[in-house]
Design an enzyme around this catalytic site. Structure first.
Site, PDB file in Angstrom:
ATOM      1  CB  CYS A  83      56.501  45.471  -7.370  1.00 10.42           C
ATOM      2  SG  CYS A  83      58.174  45.942  -6.840  1.00 10.42           S
ATOM      3  NE  ARG A 137      58.508  48.683 -14.297  1.00 10.95           N
ATOM      4  CZ  ARG A 137      57.778  48.043 -14.538  1.00 10.95           C
ATOM      5  NH1 ARG A 137      56.165  48.622 -15.149  1.00 10.95           N
ATOM      6  NH2 ARG A 137      57.255  47.048 -14.035  1.00 10.95           N
ATOM      7  CG  ASN A 189      61.262  41.166 -12.975  1.00  8.37           C
ATOM      8  OD1 ASN A 189      60.388  40.620 -12.104  1.00  8.37           O
ATOM      9  ND2 ASN A 189      60.715  42.419 -13.468  1.00  8.37           N
ATOM     10  CG  ASP A 190      67.096  43.989 -11.049  1.00  6.40           C
ATOM     11  OD1 ASP A 190      67.940  43.645 -12.032  1.00  6.40           O
ATOM     12  OD2 ASP A 190      66.657  44.850 -11.534  1.00  6.40           O
ATOM     13  CG  HIS A 231      51.521  50.565 -36.330  1.00  3.24           C
ATOM     14  ND1 HIS A 231      52.496  50.881 -35.001  1.00  3.24           N
ATOM     15  CD2 HIS A 231      51.914  51.012 -37.554  1.00  3.24           C
ATOM     16  CE1 HIS A 231      53.366  51.516 -35.358  1.00  3.24           C
ATOM     17  NE2 HIS A 231      53.281  51.473 -36.901  1.00  3.24           N
ATOM     18  NE  ARG A 261      61.603  51.210  -9.874  1.00  4.98           N
ATOM     19  CZ  ARG A 261      61.847  50.151 -11.515  1.00  4.98           C
ATOM     20  NH1 ARG A 261      62.019  49.351 -10.462  1.00  4.98           N
ATOM     21  NH2 ARG A 261      61.528  50.845 -12.210  1.00  4.98           N
ATOM     22  NE  ARG A 307      66.462  41.463 -14.733  1.00  3.36           N
ATOM     23  CZ  ARG A 307      65.770  42.531 -15.115  1.00  3.36           C
ATOM     24  NH1 ARG A 307      64.662  43.062 -15.953  1.00  3.36           N
ATOM     25  NH2 ARG A 307      65.506  44.001 -14.675  1.00  3.36           N
ATOM     26  CD  GLU A 360      65.594  46.907  -7.002  1.00  2.50           C
ATOM     27  OE1 GLU A 360      65.056  45.624  -8.268  1.00  2.50           O
ATOM     28  OE2 GLU A 360      65.578  48.012  -6.741  1.00  2.50           O
TER      29      GLU A 360
END
Lengths: 91, 595
Positions: free
Chosen positions: B515, B309, B467-468, B202, B345, B478, B444
């Protein structure tokens, strides 16, 4: 009416933290008394402290016991939490 | 005697911990009380029992009020996810077993309630602290935190306060509870250092939100530091130096100055457009997950949201989100980011993120399986509810919508068909929406990149999800650490695919955004710019740096760099080349990069 069900915990993080909190919140919706038993330990399923004290890790065997009119529903819904292996924090 | 004099001069001690929030702080240590409240034990008579129970209940109610107030304040200042920490505290407060146990012990043992409560609390804490599981041990701090609060309300002790704090204090503590951290305001507290805690504790999360440097997991800092000692705290590298020598002090003052200058410059950049020295304009936007993240997008000077997202709606719950709930969120984001755009998205579940309420069977290859747009097309009930919510919200701002993981034109057409059905329904219901809402495809999957010439004819924009795209084109899982070295954004295959998508998009006059993580990698900004990318969308923190790079270079120069980058045969060569050029063109940013 008493319903008992033995379950192997599937959550990745065992029955603590978020799943425990969820479990307590759901358990408290029901009229039935709810108990969780692991080995020789028995705790109140409506208490976060009780559940945390069980330290039920992934793969441990627990028994849910519900006693009351809505016992059947309660066990069904609570079982799902223990069997569910979502890990939402990893998004 | 000379020895004596020497020993009064304090020795420099350097400790290494876990970097929890970046930045350098130099100031006086304020060792934060670890003193426990020890209640005075007192025997009570039978007739006092009910009075003690009342006192206990009042303390619980009082604590509940405090916790709710903190939760509200933190949710407002730092976002709902931080506030939710305190919801766990409420569960402890409302725990019937705990309350019953305290009351029955009180009746049996006939001691004052403080003593009884402390006993019960300690019992739980000691059992939980010895748990094997780290996650479970972390809960101990929640229980301790709320338990101490209750005790304080019983004993009537003062709240651990920030009174007596020097200006510019560095807080040193064994641990900081969420409520401790919540009390510290930016300004007087310039850093945190704690004995325990990890990167995701935290304290670490809060420090990052407050933008205060922090080092955790130092193990023995509270043994080493005395109140008022001079301390250097380097939250970027996880180092704390106590009673530094002049040499160290000078070095860190210089380092700090450098960081501050850079930061100041980045703040100034906020209001400046992201355009090259020869006036080629690109958009630098931010990625968000929660409506609360909009604040960070705005404060870092991003021009809109390039990726919103929406998976969050489906997390941590047992039912599906309603159209209304989604509509309200999209509408609020649209209104706040106006006049800029928001790219929403549609639901991108699957791979490693499936949720229980959807009852999806386990798959052998989830990343190649039933996910993203494939899932949405198979569950039009879920998909259409989201499309309805997006369309309704489009009446209130500049919304665009984007489908994830399109692998070919067939899927795109199917999705668009559902979209037109939803539009038709809304028209019949006389609900307002933007009938020309721009629709984009996320590129992607290699098949989408390779057929982007076809796809470009049927959408209004592309956004490359690196990323993909990297994972699929290099066949590198990944999340598998064993092959992490193969995950290379600069692999020539990846760069060529990106180029192809951009070129194909431009041939059809549609803009191309990027992105993924790659958009935030500042060593690659110049290459992507040179390839002709129209929009970068990244975590808001990276926005000012990207702007700075864009503003430091001409488009011609960037094109040259991109062309050269495409001639290399390995990812490593591209990476080295990119860093070298960045170092030449924007040296002060590159300093940070080299660390």
């Amino acid at each position: 009416m008493e319903i008992r069900k033995e379950i192997v915990v599937k959550n990745k993080t065992g029955l603590h933290a978020r799943p425990a909190a969820l479990f307590v919140q759901i358990a408290n919706k029901y009229q039935s008394d709810i108990t969780i038993i692991k080995d020789d330990q028995e705790v109140n399923g409506k208490s976060i402290m009780g559940i945390l004290m069980l330290a039920a890790e992934k793969g441990s065997k627990v028994t849910i016991v519900a006693n009351g009119e809505d016992a059947e529903h309660a066990v069904k819904e609570l079982e799902e939490i223990l069997l569910n292996d979502m890990e939402p924090e990893k998004f | 005697m000379a020895d004596n004099k020497k020993s009064s001069k304090k020795k420099q001690i350097q400790l290494k911990g876990i970097p929890a929030a970046p930045g350098i702080a130099i100031g006086k240590a304020h060792v934060f009380g670890t003193e426990d409240m020890i209640p005075q034990e007192r025997k009570i008579s039978e007739s006092e029992v009910s009075g003690e129970i009342d006192r206990f209940k009042r303390a619980l109610a009082e604590t509940r009020k405090e916790v709710l107030a903190i939760e509200r304040r933190i949710s407002k200042e730092m976002g709902v996810e931080h506030g939710s920490i305190f919801r766990a505290h409420l569960l402890v407060l409302e725990d019937s077993v705990l309350v019953q146990e305290v009351i029955s012990r009180l009746k049996k043992r006939k001691k004052n309630i403080e003593t009884i409560f402390a006993e019960v609390l300690n019992k739980y804490i000691s059992v939980l602290s010895s748990a094997k599981d780290e996650y479970l041990r972390d809960r101990v701090s929640d229980i301790t935190d709320v338990g101490k609060r209750i005790l304080r309300n019983l004993i009537g002790a003062e709240e651990r306060s920030m009174e007596g704090l020097h200006d510019k204090s560095i807080i040193i503590s064994y641990d900081l509870s969420p409520s401790d951290t919540a009390m510290m305001h930016k300004g007087r507290v310039i850093g945190f250092a704690t004995d325990i805690g990890g990167r995701t504790s935290h304290t670490a999360i809060m420090a990052k939100s407050l933008e205060i440097p922090a080092v955790v997991g130092l193990e023995s800092i509270t043994d080493v530091v005395k109140n008022g000692d001079q301390v250097i705290l380097d939250g970027t590298h996880g180092v704390v130096i106590v009673n530094p020598t002049k040499r160290f002090l000078d070095k860190y003052h210089k380092e700090k100055k450098k960081l501050e200058n850079l930061e100041k410059e980045l703040v100034e950049l906020k209001t400046l457009p992201s355009e090259t020295t020869d006036n080629k304009k690109v958009t630098v936007a931010g990625n968000i997950e929660l409506p609360e993240d909009v604040a960070s997008v705005i404060s870092h000077g991003a021009e809109g949201i390039g990726l919103y997202r929406t998976e969050y709606f489906y997390m941590n719950r047992r039912d599906l989100p309603s159209e209304e709930e989604q509509f309200n969120a999209y509408k609020s984001v649209a209104l706040r980011i106006k006049p800029h755009c928001v790219v929403i998205r549609t639901l991108d579940l699957g791979g490693d993120k499936f949720l229980s309420q959807l009852e999806v069977p386990r798959e052998m290859n989830p990343f190649l399986g039933w996910r993203a747009i494939r899932f949405c097309l198979a569950r039009p009930d879920i998909f259409k509810a989201q499309l309805r919510a997006i369309l309704r919200a489009s009446a209130f701002g500049n919304l665009k919508l984007m489908y994830p993981m399109i692998s070919g034109v067939g899927e795109l057409r199917q999705a668009n068909m559902l979209l037109s059905e939803v539009k038709e329904d809304l028209r019949k219901e006389k609900v307002k929406f933007n009938k020309d809402i721009p629709v984009g495809a996320m590129i992607e999957v290699p098949s989408a990149a390779i057929t982007s010439d076809v796809l470009a004819k049927e959408v209004d924009f592309f956004s490359i999800g690196t990323n993909d795209l990297i994972q699929y084109s290099l066949a590198v899982d990944r999340v598998n650490e064993k092959i992490a070295y193969l995950y290379e954004p600069t692999h020539p295959a990846v760069l060529n695919l990106i180029k192809q998508v951009i070129d194909n998009g431009h041939s059809e006059n549609i803009p191309v955004a990027l992105c993924g993580e790659m958009a935030g990698d500042i060593s690659l900004t110049m290459i992507l710019l040179g390839l002709g990318l129209d929009e970068f969308s990244t975590s808001p923190i990276a926005v000012p740096e990207i702007k700075k790079i864009v503003r430091s270079i001409s488009y011609d120069q960037a094109k040259e760099i991109a062309e050269k980058a495409l001639t290399f045969s390995t990812g490593k060569e591209v990476q080295d080349f990119a860093r070298k050029r960045l170092l030449e063109i924007v040296p002060d940013i590159a300093i940070e990069l080299s660390e």
